[in-house]
Design a protein around this motif. Structure first.
Motif, short mmCIF file in Angstrom:
data_model
loop_
_atom_site.label_atom_id
_atom_site.label_comp_id
_atom_site.label_asym_id
_atom_site.label_seq_id
_atom_site.Cartn_x
_atom_site.Cartn_y
_atom_site.Cartn_z
N THR A 55 39.58 51.42 58.55
CA THR A 55 38.91 50.17 58.89
C THR A 55 37.64 50.10 58.06
OG1 THR A 55 39.77 50.24 61.14
CG2 THR A 55 37.89 48.80 60.74
N PRO A 56 37.52 49.11 57.20
CA PRO A 56 36.32 49.01 56.36
C PRO A 56 35.07 48.68 57.18
CG PRO A 56 37.69 47.07 56.09
CD PRO A 56 38.45 48.01 56.97
N LYS A 57 33.93 49.21 56.72
CA LYS A 57 32.66 48.91 57.38
C LYS A 57 32.35 47.42 57.28
CE LYS A 57 30.72 53.42 56.49
NZ LYS A 57 29.75 54.19 55.72
N ASN A 58 32.59 46.86 56.11
CA ASN A 58 32.37 45.44 55.87
C ASN A 58 33.70 44.85 55.39
OD1 ASN A 58 31.62 42.90 55.18
ND2 ASN A 58 30.08 43.49 53.67
N PRO A 59 34.40 44.12 56.23
CA PRO A 59 35.74 43.66 55.86
C PRO A 59 35.80 42.52 54.85
CG PRO A 59 35.16 42.86 58.03
CD PRO A 59 34.03 43.75 57.58
N SER A 60 34.67 42.16 54.27
CA SER A 60 34.73 41.11 53.24
C SER A 60 34.59 41.74 51.86
CB SER A 60 33.62 40.08 53.47
OG SER A 60 32.36 40.67 53.32
N ASP A 61 35.16 41.09 50.87
CA ASP A 61 35.10 41.56 49.49
C ASP A 61 35.59 43.00 49.35
OD1 ASP A 61 34.12 39.12 48.58
OD2 ASP A 61 32.06 39.72 48.98
N LEU A 62 36.79 43.26 49.83
CA LEU A 62 37.41 44.58 49.74
C LEU A 62 38.42 44.56 48.61
CD1 LEU A 62 37.63 47.39 51.08
CD2 LEU A 62 39.48 46.45 52.46
N TYR A 63 38.28 45.49 47.67
CA TYR A 63 39.18 45.61 46.52
C TYR A 63 39.96 46.90 46.65
CZ TYR A 63 35.94 42.08 44.93
OH TYR A 63 35.16 40.95 44.86
N VAL A 64 41.23 46.86 46.26
CA VAL A 64 42.09 48.04 46.38
C VAL A 64 42.68 48.35 45.01
CG1 VAL A 64 44.04 49.04 47.60
CG2 VAL A 64 42.64 47.34 48.74
N ILE A 65 42.61 49.63 44.60
CA ILE A 65 43.10 50.05 43.30
C ILE A 65 43.93 51.33 43.45
CG2 ILE A 65 41.09 51.49 42.68
CD1 ILE A 65 41.33 50.23 39.81
N CYS A 66 44.87 51.53 42.53
CA CYS A 66 45.65 52.76 42.46
C CYS A 66 45.86 53.08 40.98
CB CYS A 66 46.97 52.63 43.21
SG CYS A 66 48.13 51.46 42.48
N ARG A 67 46.91 53.78 40.65
CA ARG A 67 47.15 54.13 39.24
C ARG A 67 47.61 52.92 38.43
NH1 ARG A 67 51.51 55.77 36.11
NH2 ARG A 67 50.90 57.06 34.36
#
Length: 102
Positions: A55-67
Motif C-alpha cells: 500500500t503506497p504512502k501517497n497513492p497519487s503519482d505512482l509509477y511502476v517499473i520492471c526489466r
C-alpha cells in the motif's frame, strides 16, 4: 463492459523528467537480486510476488517499473484493481538510459 482495465503508460524519458521534478513515487517490481544489480535512485523495491500486500504512502503519482515492462504492467493492473492510480513505465529498465545505483 468486460472489465478490461487500461493502464496508462509513460516512457522512461517522461519518467526521468517527472522524477527530476519530484513528481511521484517509483516502485520497482523486479526481484531483489535484479534490483540490487542496478536500480533508479529513490525507487522502492516491491517484487511482483508481493504487490498485493503493498500500500503506497501517497497513492497519487505512482509509477511502476520492471526489466522490460511486462511485470510492471501486471503489477499496475493489480494495484489499479485496488483503486490505486498507477502508471506503467513502458520498456522498463531496458529502456532506461539514466543513471542507476546499486
Amino acid at each position: 463492459m468486460f472489465g478490461f482495465t487500461r493502464i496508462p503508460s509513460i516512457t522512461t524519458t517522461t519518467l526521468a523528467q517527472r522524477l527530476q521534478q519530484h513528481l511521484g513515487q517509483l516502485i520497482d517490481v523486479r526481484e531483489p537480486t535484479e534490483y540490487r544489480a542496478g536500480h533508479i535512485a529513490g525507487a522502492k523495491n516491491v517484487p511482483l510476488s508481493r504487490i498485493d500486500q503493498y500500500t503506497p504512502k501517497n497513492p497519487s503519482d505512482l509509477y511502476v517499473i520492471c526489466r522490460s515492462g511486462a511485470r510492471s504492467k501486471r503489477a499496475a493492473k493489480a494495484l489499479s484493481k485496488r483503486g490505486i492510480a498507477v502508471t506503467n513505465v513502458a520498456g522498463g529498465m531496458l529502456a532506461w538510459t539514466g543513471r542507476t545505483v546499486r
